[in-house]
Motif scaffolding. Structure first.
Motif, short mmCIF file in Angstrom:
data_model
loop_
_atom_site.label_atom_id
_atom_site.label_comp_id
_atom_site.label_asym_id
_atom_site.label_seq_id
_atom_site.Cartn_x
_atom_site.Cartn_y
_atom_site.Cartn_z
N GLU A 202 0.84 -1.20 0.00
CA GLU A 202 0.00 0.00 0.00
C GLU A 202 0.87 1.24 0.00
O GLU A 202 1.94 1.29 0.63
CB GLU A 202 -0.91 -0.01 1.24
N ILE A 203 0.43 2.28 -0.74
CA ILE A 203 1.07 3.59 -0.74
C ILE A 203 0.01 4.61 -0.36
O ILE A 203 -1.05 4.68 -0.98
CB ILE A 203 1.66 3.94 -2.12
N LYS A 204 0.30 5.43 0.67
CA LYS A 204 -0.68 6.38 1.17
C LYS A 204 -0.04 7.74 1.42
O LYS A 204 1.18 7.84 1.61
CB LYS A 204 -1.32 5.88 2.48
N ILE B 93 4.79 3.97 2.87
CA ILE B 93 4.82 2.79 2.00
C ILE B 93 4.83 1.56 2.89
O ILE B 93 5.73 1.40 3.73
CB ILE B 93 6.05 2.82 1.07
N PHE C 95 4.20 11.09 -5.10
CA PHE C 95 3.20 10.05 -4.91
C PHE C 95 2.65 9.56 -6.24
O PHE C 95 2.50 8.35 -6.48
CB PHE C 95 2.07 10.57 -4.02
N SER C 96 2.33 10.48 -7.15
CA SER C 96 1.75 10.11 -8.44
C SER C 96 2.70 9.25 -9.26
O SER C 96 2.29 8.25 -9.87
CB SER C 96 1.36 11.36 -9.22
N GLU D 257 3.27 5.75 -7.52
CA GLU D 257 2.06 4.93 -7.65
C GLU D 257 1.87 4.45 -9.08
O GLU D 257 1.44 3.31 -9.32
CB GLU D 257 0.84 5.73 -7.21
N HIS D 258 2.21 5.29 -10.06
CA HIS D 258 2.07 4.89 -11.47
C HIS D 258 2.94 3.68 -11.78
O HIS D 258 2.47 2.68 -12.35
CB HIS D 258 2.45 6.06 -12.37
N TRP E 178 4.29 1.56 -9.70
CA TRP E 178 3.86 0.41 -8.89
C TRP E 178 2.66 -0.26 -9.52
O TRP E 178 2.61 -1.50 -9.65
CB TRP E 178 3.55 0.89 -7.47
N ARG E 179 1.66 0.51 -9.95
CA ARG E 179 0.46 -0.06 -10.56
C ARG E 179 0.78 -0.72 -11.90
O ARG E 179 0.25 -1.79 -12.22
CB ARG E 179 -0.60 1.02 -10.75
#
Length: 419
Positions: free
Chosen positions: A55-57, A70, A91-92, A95-96, A98-99
């Motif tokens: 998870e990333i928050k 993280i 973050f963007s 997350e990109h 990682w996804r």
């Protein structure tokens, strides 16, 4: 291309839990991992693969400072704060990637745990070469359609010049000339030249999508980013936001320069006189798939910066030479696998086993490689015939332009005599 290339790095602080203090350093992102290096000693405090992230928050440390947390497998939690240029940007981008790693094929994640067989590596290389060849063939086909359209325009121009010749002849004839009315004839229907397709290029392929990838888009300033999508069309480029709303469209002739900052980051600019330029910066995990297509479409407008020179080193030869070398390498490897030569024996009768670094290919890999090579051969032959046809069309265009230029000059001289 090595997957250890640093995609992006940001100054930040990391919370060292055993000592209960924040350490200044730099957070670096590669295609498969994240790591934090301290500024004082250069020591790598943490390094973990993206595939282990749960998870990333976005959170706040001590209810004040904005941070990114993280969570790893095994409930290990990492805190990063004081992120520059901003927390949303970092973050963007993280997350990109990682996804995209999670959404990629299983083989991409499996590659982290163990090396693939040589057969799988060669098959992946050949499949990528085939895809690039298909994309190049699409662009080449559109280029041929444009040449056909130019030829049709020149044929129409010659027909108009014939009408102008009849008009000038009528004006040059005296009023008492009895045959002047016979000069007015219905112009014959223009017939297309042999070998030129009569199909218009407008409804076919102009809006054809070559490739579409998710990307992180920034406009003018790097501190404001948003997830979006880059679409490469035959006629230009389109940038959409996450809601599929069009942010900007670059026509092919409107793009002034494309700078490749790294294998995963590019910037596109359109210049204007008297007002600010339109510039977008995009970063994507799938950008290496787009850059070869952009090089075909915008070869004279592409600029590789220092961090992107790895792309030039991986493509030292032309695409034709590269495909040829790949073809011979694959054919030689398959021949070596299917037809093994007997071992060499020295004078004492001891067998000298050749130390080969390439293991034998399986039957399934051999069949798949054979199919890919057959398709690539067909595409190469089609591309060769299309290039020959376009060479002949270019000769026809040059001859038609010369004829039109001479006729226009002749008509201009006749009109000057009338005035």
């Amino acid at each position: 291309m090595s997957r250890d290339i640093c995609i992006h790095a940001w100054p930040c602080t990391y919370y060292l839990e055993p000592e209960r203090r924040w350490v200044a350093g730099q957070l670096s992102l590669t295609l498969l991992s994240l790591r934090f290096m301290t500024d004082s000693t250069g020591e790598i405090l943490v390094s973990f693969p993206l595939s282990s992230i749960v998870e990333i928050k976005k959170e706040a440390s001590h209810f004040i400072f904005s941070s990114i947390t993280i969570l790893e497998k095994g409930h290990a939690k990492h805190w990063f704060s004081s992120l520059q240029p901003s927390r949303n940007v970092v973050f963007s981008i993280i997350e990109h990637f990682w996804r995209e790693l999670l959404l990629s094929q299983p083989g991409a994640v499996a590659d982290v745990s163990g090396p693939r067989t040589r057969g799988k590596e060669l098959t992946g290389l050949m499949a990528g070469s085939q895809k690039r060849l298909e994309d190049t063939a699409r662009v080449l086909h559109h280029q041929g359609q444009q040449l056909d359209s130019v030829m049709r325009g020149l044929d129409k121009m010659e027909s108009d010049l014939e009408v102008a010749d009849r008009l000038l002849t009528e004006l040059e004839s005296p009023a008492w000339w009895p045959f002047s009315s016979k000069l007015w004839k219905t112009p014959p229907e223009t017939k297309p030249r042999e070998g030129v397709s009569v199909t218009s290029c407008e409804p076919f392929g102009k809006e054809r999508i070559l490739i579409k990838i998710p990307a992180i888009v920034s406009h003018r300033t790097e501190s404001h980013v948003k997830p979006g999508r880059l679409t490469v069309l035959v006629s230009g480029l389109e940038i959409h936001d996450s809601s599929s709303l069009l942010m900007h469209r670059f026509e092919r002739e409107d793009v002034d320069d494309i700078k490749v900052h790294s294998p995963y980051e590019i910037s596109i600019r359109q210049r204007f006189i008297g007002k600010p330029d339109v510039a977008y910066r995009l970063i994507s995990a799938k950008m290496p798939e787009v850059i070869p297509i952009l090089e075909v479409q915008f070869s004279k407008k592409m600029e590789l910066l220092e961090d992107a020179l790895v792309l030039r080193s991986t493509r030292t030869s032309s695409p034709a030479e590269k495909s040829c070398s790949v073809w011979h390498a694959a054919s030689g490897l398959m021949g070596h696998t299917l037809h093994r030569e007997p071992p060499i024996v020295d004078q004492e009768g001891t067998a000298l086993h050749l130390q080969t670094s390439l293991p034998a290919l399986s039957e399934a890999d051999t069949q798949e490689l054979t199919q890919i090579l057959r398709r690539m051969k067909g595409l190469a032959l089609e591309a060769e015939s299309e290039l020959e046809r376009q060479d002949e069309a270019l000769d026809g265009v040059a001859a038609a332009v010369d004829r039109a230029t001479l006729t226009i000059d002749k008509h201009n001289r006749r009109m000057k005599r009338l005035t």
